[in-house]
Structures are given as structure tokens and as C-alpha cells.
Motif scaffolding. Structure first.
Motif, PDB file in Angstrom:
ATOM      1  N   GLY A   1       2.681 -19.741  -6.701  1.00 31.19           N
ATOM      2  CA  GLY A   1       3.350 -18.883  -7.793  1.00 31.19           C
ATOM      3  C   GLY A   1       2.386 -17.537  -7.928  1.00 31.19           C
ATOM      4  N   ARG A   2       1.122 -17.020  -6.284  1.00 32.99           N
ATOM      5  CA  ARG A   2       0.525 -16.013  -6.727  1.00 32.99           C
ATOM      6  C   ARG A   2       0.716 -15.284  -5.852  1.00 32.99           C
ATOM      7  NH1 ARG A   2      -5.178 -18.136  -9.864  1.00 32.99           N
ATOM      8  NH2 ARG A   2      -4.375 -19.044 -11.033  1.00 32.99           N
ATOM      9  N   GLU A   3       0.745 -14.075  -6.448  1.00 32.96           N
ATOM     10  CA  GLU A   3       1.056 -13.072  -5.074  1.00 32.96           C
ATOM     11  C   GLU A   3      -0.676 -12.559  -4.496  1.00 32.96           C
ATOM     12  OE1 GLU A   3       3.816  -8.824  -5.206  1.00 32.96           O
ATOM     13  OE2 GLU A   3       1.574  -8.026  -5.279  1.00 32.96           O
ATOM     14  N   VAL A   4      -0.802 -12.548  -2.978  1.00 36.21           N
ATOM     15  CA  VAL A   4      -1.662 -12.648  -2.477  1.00 36.21           C
ATOM     16  C   VAL A   4      -1.515 -10.854  -1.517  1.00 36.21           C
ATOM     17  CG1 VAL A   4      -3.661 -13.037  -0.702  1.00 36.21           C
ATOM     18  CG2 VAL A   4      -2.391 -15.876  -2.101  1.00 36.21           C
ATOM     19  N   THR A   5      -2.732 -10.372  -2.192  1.00 41.30           N
ATOM     20  CA  THR A   5      -2.756  -8.868  -1.345  1.00 41.30           C
ATOM     21  C   THR A   5      -3.993  -8.773  -1.082  1.00 41.30           C
ATOM     22  OG1 THR A   5      -3.265  -8.097  -2.793  1.00 41.30           O
ATOM     23  CG2 THR A   5      -1.549  -7.646  -2.590  1.00 41.30           C
ATOM     24  N   VAL A   6      -4.025  -8.182   1.035  1.00 42.39           N
ATOM     25  CA  VAL A   6      -4.916  -8.137   1.473  1.00 42.39           C
ATOM     26  C   VAL A   6      -5.434  -6.814   2.281  1.00 42.39           C
ATOM     27  CG1 VAL A   6      -5.872  -9.085   3.536  1.00 42.39           C
ATOM     28  CG2 VAL A   6      -4.348 -10.624   2.428  1.00 42.39           C
ATOM     29  N   GLY A   7      -6.439  -6.462   2.245  1.00 40.63           N
ATOM     30  CA  GLY A   7      -6.744  -4.640   2.328  1.00 40.63           C
ATOM     31  C   GLY A   7      -8.710  -4.779   1.900  1.00 40.63           C
ATOM     32  N   ARG A   8      -8.663  -3.479   2.483  1.00 34.69           N
ATOM     33  CA  ARG A   8     -10.540  -3.313   2.250  1.00 34.69           C
ATOM     34  C   ARG A   8     -10.571  -2.212   0.778  1.00 34.69           C
ATOM     35  NH1 ARG A   8     -10.749   1.903   3.328  1.00 34.69           N
ATOM     36  NH2 ARG A   8      -8.993   3.527   4.805  1.00 34.69           N
ATOM     37  N   GLY A   9      -9.671  -2.621   0.104  1.00 31.35           N
ATOM     38  CA  GLY A   9     -10.086  -2.467  -1.443  1.00 31.35           C
ATOM     39  C   GLY A   9      -9.941  -2.497  -2.073  1.00 31.35           C
ATOM     40  N   PHE A  10      -9.850  -2.299  -3.345  1.00 34.50           N
ATOM     41  CA  PHE A  10     -10.859  -3.304  -4.794  1.00 34.50           C
ATOM     42  C   PHE A  10     -10.249  -3.986  -5.759  1.00 34.50           C
ATOM     43  CE2 PHE A  10     -13.459   0.016  -3.863  1.00 34.50           C
ATOM     44  CZ  PHE A  10     -15.174  -1.118  -3.321  1.00 34.50           C
ATOM     45  N   GLY A  11      -9.000  -2.804  -5.822  1.00 34.41           N
ATOM     46  CA  GLY A  11      -7.829  -3.792  -6.219  1.00 34.41           C
ATOM     47  C   GLY A  11      -7.488  -5.234  -5.545  1.00 34.41           C
ATOM     48  N   VAL A  12      -7.457  -5.851  -4.248  1.00 34.11           N
ATOM     49  CA  VAL A  12      -6.611  -6.644  -3.581  1.00 34.11           C
ATOM     50  C   VAL A  12      -7.212  -7.644  -4.042  1.00 34.11           C
ATOM     51  CG1 VAL A  12      -6.278  -4.576  -2.262  1.00 34.11           C
ATOM     52  CG2 VAL A  12      -7.956  -6.179  -1.925  1.00 34.11           C
ATOM     53  N   THR A  13      -6.183  -9.309  -3.763  1.00 31.62           N
ATOM     54  CA  THR A  13      -7.135 -10.696  -3.766  1.00 31.62           C
ATOM     55  C   THR A  13      -7.959 -10.873  -2.741  1.00 31.62           C
ATOM     56  OG1 THR A  13      -4.592 -10.927  -4.229  1.00 31.62           O
ATOM     57  CG2 THR A  13      -6.043 -12.747  -3.916  1.00 31.62           C
ATOM     58  N   TYR A  14      -7.651 -10.217  -1.086  1.00 29.70           N
ATOM     59  CA  TYR A  14      -9.125 -10.300  -0.559  1.00 29.70           C
ATOM     60  C   TYR A  14      -9.291  -9.245   0.016  1.00 29.70           C
ATOM     61  CZ  TYR A  14      -8.144 -15.804  -1.151  1.00 29.70           C
ATOM     62  OH  TYR A  14      -7.613 -17.201  -1.404  1.00 29.70           O
ATOM     63  N   GLN A  15     -10.467  -9.253  -0.217  1.00 30.07           N
ATOM     64  CA  GLN A  15     -10.715  -7.948   1.032  1.00 30.07           C
ATOM     65  C   GLN A  15     -11.497  -8.145   1.860  1.00 30.07           C
ATOM     66  OE1 GLN A  15     -14.595  -5.833  -1.122  1.00 30.07           O
ATOM     67  NE2 GLN A  15     -13.242  -3.858  -0.699  1.00 30.07           N
ATOM     68  N   LEU A  16     -10.815  -7.178   3.220  1.00 27.42           N
ATOM     69  CA  LEU A  16     -11.323  -7.245   4.432  1.00 27.42           C
ATOM     70  C   LEU A  16     -12.188  -5.868   4.547  1.00 27.42           C
ATOM     71  CD1 LEU A  16      -8.131  -9.056   5.974  1.00 27.42           C
ATOM     72  CD2 LEU A  16     -10.316 -10.463   4.994  1.00 27.42           C
ATOM     73  N   VAL A  17     -13.120  -5.853   5.278  1.00 25.57           N
ATOM     74  CA  VAL A  17     -14.153  -4.991   5.542  1.00 25.57           C
ATOM     75  C   VAL A  17     -14.841  -4.894   7.002  1.00 25.57           C
ATOM     76  CG1 VAL A  17     -15.960  -3.041   5.176  1.00 25.57           C
ATOM     77  CG2 VAL A  17     -15.269  -4.226   2.581  1.00 25.57           C
ATOM     78  N   SER A  18     -14.125  -4.834   7.914  1.00 29.73           N
ATOM     79  CA  SER A  18     -14.559  -4.124   8.916  1.00 29.73           C
ATOM     80  C   SER A  18     -15.851  -3.894   9.382  1.00 29.73           C
ATOM     81  CB  SER A  18     -13.292  -3.968  10.336  1.00 29.73           C
ATOM     82  OG  SER A  18     -13.910  -4.585  11.497  1.00 29.73           O
ATOM     83  N   LYS A  19     -16.656  -4.559  10.708  1.00 31.95           N
ATOM     84  CA  LYS A  19     -17.918  -4.137  10.514  1.00 31.95           C
ATOM     85  C   LYS A  19     -18.180  -3.584  11.990  1.00 31.95           C
ATOM     86  CE  LYS A  19     -20.502  -7.699   8.186  1.00 31.95           C
ATOM     87  NZ  LYS A  19     -21.269  -9.265   8.230  1.00 31.95           N
ATOM     88  N   ILE A  20     -16.815  -3.414  12.770  1.00 36.63           N
ATOM     89  CA  ILE A  20     -17.125  -2.584  14.117  1.00 36.63           C
ATOM     90  C   ILE A  20     -16.128  -1.937  13.943  1.00 36.63           C
ATOM     91  CG2 ILE A  20     -15.907  -3.220  16.014  1.00 36.63           C
ATOM     92  CD1 ILE A  20     -15.683  -6.314  16.225  1.00 36.63           C
ATOM     93  N   CYS A  21     -15.009  -1.751  12.909  1.00 41.53           N
ATOM     94  CA  CYS A  21     -14.188  -0.354  13.033  1.00 41.53           C
ATOM     95  C   CYS A  21     -14.094  -0.588  11.545  1.00 41.53           C
ATOM     96  CB  CYS A  21     -12.881  -0.652  13.733  1.00 41.53           C
ATOM     97  SG  CYS A  21     -12.159   1.029  13.680  1.00 41.53           S
ATOM     98  N   PRO A  22     -14.257   0.231  10.367  1.00 43.31           N
ATOM     99  CA  PRO A  22     -13.629   0.122   8.821  1.00 43.31           C
ATOM    100  C   PRO A  22     -12.672   0.306   8.604  1.00 43.31           C
ATOM    101  CG  PRO A  22     -16.235   1.578   9.076  1.00 43.31           C
ATOM    102  CD  PRO A  22     -15.663   1.159  11.001  1.00 43.31           C
ATOM    103  N   LEU A  23     -11.935   1.719   9.435  1.00 43.82           N
ATOM    104  CA  LEU A  23     -10.876   1.694   9.004  1.00 43.82           C
ATOM    105  C   LEU A  23      -9.249   0.886   9.676  1.00 43.82           C
ATOM    106  CD1 LEU A  23     -11.317   6.207   9.516  1.00 43.82           C
ATOM    107  CD2 LEU A  23     -11.544   4.717   7.207  1.00 43.82           C
ATOM    108  N   MET A  24      -9.965   0.233  10.268  1.00 42.25           N
ATOM    109  CA  MET A  24      -9.011  -1.153  10.661  1.00 42.25           C
ATOM    110  C   MET A  24      -8.208  -1.753  10.127  1.00 42.25           C
ATOM    111  SD  MET A  24      -8.115  -2.076  13.362  1.00 42.25           S
ATOM    112  CE  MET A  24      -9.224  -2.372  15.287  1.00 42.25           C
ATOM    113  N   ILE A  25      -8.511  -2.138   9.474  1.00 45.14           N
ATOM    114  CA  ILE A  25      -7.506  -2.489   7.787  1.00 45.14           C
ATOM    115  C   ILE A  25      -7.847  -1.538   6.854  1.00 45.14           C
ATOM    116  CG2 ILE A  25      -7.408  -4.311   6.267  1.00 45.14           C
ATOM    117  CD1 ILE A  25      -7.807  -5.084   9.162  1.00 45.14           C
TER     118      ILE A  25
END
Length: 486
Positions: free
Chosen positions: A35-59
Motif C-alpha cells: 500500500g505504499r509507494e517506494v521511490t529510489v534515488g540520490r535526492g532527499f525526497g525519496v524513500t531510499y537514498q542511494l549515493v554511489s561512492k564510485i560514481c556519484p552521478l550514476m543514480i
């Protein structure tokens, strides 16, 4: 492995839940809550924040969205990400919803050079809650709350020490009075000679823990502050030395305030005791003690004001250090971007060099083909010259050997006499009307024989001559046929 960013509910414990299991890792799993929408990205307004240590702009900032359709089936949508979303090794079209099932393989971004797999690869699975819970990745909102708590701890628990930087001078006085009163109660029985040693013992444990070592020359480590990288360690040491000195002064001032407070309490008790003992006498002594008490109070207020100024200076120093750390993070991101741009330029130049080499190869092939064409052209010219030479030789043969001596034309219906000389059939007949001897050797003409071989040879040779010669021969043949009829 850190704890998940949410609490375990009673109804969920012991059940099964859908999640994205990170391939090859026992951490960083993404929970798919019903029943919940899950958003993924490197921004601040997402459910799960993924910040790549190898290539920051990959996500991308909002890379993809996972949610359930009306039938309860989980779906995934690529939210116009830069490096794409891959489902079972096939890239998804942006803004198009795809259904996912257990065992499906999801990839976010693309593999870097010299690597077979991408950094973020997941498998859709349904597991027991006890299996999923220890491996879940914290949510973005929980990470923000945690960072706020860390920023609060950076103020060295000033709320427990009086919080002068946040509550103002009035609250500082009241809370410091409370601390000093409790410490005064513990040392009142020891006498004045032991007062100097008690303040540091009765200080708040968190304040005592903040005391840096006298032998330490680098920056002191405070709770809640991130460690600066070794590349900028020297710059950080110069900025932290001021904080260390301010912290030492803060500790000394707090000790002085506590001592003054104890002395003031003792003076106040002494004044009260004297007032009780002597109601009328010793008025001078009471006035003197009250004056000393007022002096101690004024000195305490001055020390509190000085302490307030030092606390404000510490807060300013910590804010500058935080801004400095943020600047370092931004510089590191810019450095990674420059490295990516440099790598792209290198690939561009390598491609240009390869294109230049291909251009040179094509030019060499074109030159070789041009040489072949020139050689072929020369050969054609040689063949044409030989052909012209053969034709001229044939003309000479026709003119010298295959012409009738009477009409000076090529033989038409050639006839060979008994003396072996040949003439046109029409010409020799006209000649024999006047004389019956050979025009060349003057022998008597006894017989005439048609030479078909000679006629065929002349006809084939005439076909290779110019059109004028052909037309002229045709006209002669028609005229002679017409004269025979008459």
C-alpha cells in the motif's frame, strides 16, 4: 551493518514481506511495504537514498518508482533516469510501468569500465520478516532524523550544562545556580580548603569527557562530528586549534563559576548565621559580609557573561567547520565530475585518432584504385592504338591486294581468270567486250571462275571500316545490278 530505519510492528513480525534483495550483499535491501509507494534515488525526497561512492552521478535524483497496481501486483517505472533501469537485462522505457515477479533481476545504472556488474543490482524476492529485517537499508527520513540528532550532539550537550547558546543568559544563570548548589551541598562540610578541588569532580560527565589532552597538538574529536579526510588534515588542524583553545577556556571558566557559586553560597549562609546569632550587634560585620556577597555575585555575573560569549564563539567556530566540511564534500563531487569529463575527453580523442587512421586507410585504398584505373586506361589506349594499327594495315591490304585494277574499287563479285588475276565480274565483262585478253598480263582469256572466299573476306573486312566506305560499296553494287538488268 546498521539497524533498519523503521520499527518492527507486531503484525509484521513472523510474516512474509516483499523486498529487493541486493545481489551478493547481506545489507542494503529495499523493503516493499504493502500500500505504499517506494521511490529510489540520490535526492532527499525519496524513500531510499542511494549515493554511489564510485560514481556519484550514476543514480539520478529520482531514479525509479515501485508501487502496487489495483490487483496488488508490484510494478516498477523508470522516472527518466540518466543511466536507466534494467529488468532481466533489458532496459526499461522511461515513464512506462512494468510488472515485476519473484526472481526478477533489477539493475540500476550501468557497469563501469573493467567491471562486469553494476554497483546496484537487486533480486525481487519474498522472505520471512526475521530474514529481511537485519539486512534492510535505512529509509531517507530516518537518516535525516539521525543527522539532526548528530547535529544536536555536536553542541556538547549544552542543554544539560545550561544551554546558554540556545536559552539565553537568564536560563544560564538558573541552571548554573542549580549545578553549583548541588556541588556546594556535597562540599560544604569539607571546609574552604577543599573547595578548589571539588568543581572539576562535580562537573557534568559529558563536560569532563570533552577535555582534550594537554599533549595533543591536533584537533580534538567531538561527539557527532564527522572525521575529515587525510587530504585536508592540515587545513582542519589549523581551524580546530581555535576550537581547542576556546574549549579549554570554556572548561576553566565553568570551574571558576562553580567555585564562585560555592563561595557565594558559603558567604550567604555565613551572613544568615551571623544575623541569627546577633540581632543587634556586629552590624559592621554583617554589612561587610553582605558587601562581599554582592562582590561575589557581580563577579559571578561577569564570569557568566564571559562564558556566554565563549559559548557563542564556540558555536560560530563549529558552524564554520561544518561549512568547511560541506565545501570539501562539494569540492570532492566537482573533482569526481572533472575526472569523468577528462575520461570522456580521452575516449573522444581516442575515437578521433581511430577515425583519422581509418581515413588514412581509405585514402590509401582510393589511391591504389586510382592507380589501377590509370593502368587500365593506359592498357585501353594501347589496345585502341593496336586496333587502329590493324585497321590501317587492313586498309593497306585492301587497297593494294583486293582492289580491281579496272575500277580501282574493292572486288565486287570477284572473278579469277585462267592466268590467276582477279577482277570484278562487271568490270571484266565490260573489258571482254573490247578485248579478250587479261588487262594485266595480256594473255588470252580462256576461263573465268567466281571466288566466293575472296568475296566473303572482303565483305567482313569492309564491315570493320568506316561508314562512308560501306555506303559507297552498297551504292556501287546497286548501280551494277541495275546496269545488268538493262
Amino acid at each position: 551493518m546498521g539497524e533498519p530505519g523503521f520499527f518492527v510492528t507486531g503484525d509484521r513480525a513472523g510474516g512474509r514481506s516483499w523486498c529487493l534483495r541486493r545481489v551478493g550483499m547481506s545489507a542494503g535491501w529495499l523493503l516493499l511495504e504493502d500500500g505504499r509507494e517506494v521511490t529510489v534515488g540520490r535526492g532527499f525526497g525519496v524513500t531510499y537514498q542511494l549515493v554511489s561512492k564510485i560514481c556519484p552521478l550514476m543514480i539520478s535524483r529520482n531514479h525509479c518508482v515501485l508501487k502496487q497496481n489495483p490487483e496488488g501486483q508490484w510494478t516498477i517505472m523508470d522516472n527518466k533516469s540518466l543511466n536507466g533501469v534494467w529488468l532481466n537485462r533489458a532496459r526499461l522505457e522511461p515513464l512506462r510501468v512494468y510488472s515485476i515477479h519473484q526472481g526478477d533481476y533489477i539493475q540500476l545504472g550501468v557497469p563501469l569500465e573493467n567491471k562486469e556488474n553494476a554497483e546496484y543490482e537487486y533480486e525481487v524476492t519474498e522472505e520471512d520478516w526475521e530474514t529481511i529485517y537485519p539486512c534492510l537499508s535505512p529509509k531517507n527520513d530516518q537518516m535525516i532524523e539521525k543527522n539532526k540528532e548528530l547535529r544536536t550532539k555536536r553542541k556538547f550537550s549544552l542543554d544539560q550544562l545550561g544551554g546558554p547558546g540556545a536559552e539565553g543568559p537568564s536560563n544560564l544563570k538558573s541552571k548554573i545556580n542549580k549545578v553549583s548548589y548541588e556541588s556546594g551541598q556535597s562540599v560544604k562540610s569539607q571546609g574552604k580548603g577543599e573547595v578548589a578541588s571539588t568543581p572539576s569532580e562535580n562537573l557534568d560527565p559529558k563536560l569532563t569527557a570533552l577535555e582534550p589532552s594537554k599533549k595533543t597538538t591536533g584537533a580534538p574529536i567531538y561527539p557527532g562530528f564527522p572525521v575529515v579526510t587525510e587530504v585536508h588534515h592540515e587545513q582542519k588542524a589549523s581551524n580546530s586549534s581555535a576550537s581547542q583553545r576556546s574549549l579549554q577556556m570554556f572548561k576553566v571558566t565553568m570551574s571558576r563559576i562553580l567555585r564562585l557559586k560555592i563561595q557565594m553560597q558559603e558567604k550567604h549562609e555565613a551572613v544568615m548565621n551571623v544575623k541569627k546569632q546577633t540581632q543587634k550587634g556586629n552590624s559592621k560585620k554583617i554589612v561587610r559580609m553582605e558587601q562581599e556577597l554582592q562582590d561575589l555575585q557581580s563577579q559571578l555575573c561577569a564570569e557568566q557573561a564571559q562564558q556566554q560569549a565563549r559559548v557563542e564563539q564556540l558555536e560560530k567556530t563549529f558552524q564554520e567547520e561544518e561549512r568547511h566540511l560541506e565545501g570539501l564534500e562539494i569540492a570532492q563531487g566537482e573533482e569526481d565530475l572533472k575526472q569523468q569529463l577528462a575520461q570522456a575527453l580521452e575516449e573522444h580523442w581516442a575515437l578521433m585518432e581511430e577515425l583519422n587512421r581509418s581515413k588514412k586507410d581509405f585514402e590509401a585504398i582510393i589511391q591504389a584504385k586510382n592507380k589501377e584505373l590509370e593502368q587500365t586506361k593506359e592498357e585501353k589506349e594501347m589496345v585502341q592504338a593496336q586496333k587502329e594499327e590493324v585497321l590501317s594495315h587492313m586498309n593497306d591490304v585492301l587497297e593494294n591486294e583486293l582492289q580491281c585494277i579496272i575500277c580501282s574499287e574493292y572486288f565486287i563479285e570477284a572473278v579469277t581468270l585462267n592466268c590467276a588475276h582477279s577482277f570484278c565480274s562487271y568490270c571484266i565483262n565490260e573489258w571482254m567486250k573490247r578485248k579478250r585478253e587479261c588487262p594485266i598480263c595480256r594473255k588470252d582469256i580462256e576461263s573465268k571462275t567466281y571466288s566466293l572466299v575472296l568475296d566473303n573476306c572482303i565483305n567482313k573486312m569492309v564491315n570493320n571500316l568506316s561508314s562512308e566506305v560501306k555506303e559507297r560499296r552498297i551504292v556501287l553494287i546497286r548501280e551494277r545490278k541495275a546496269k545488268r538488268l538493262f
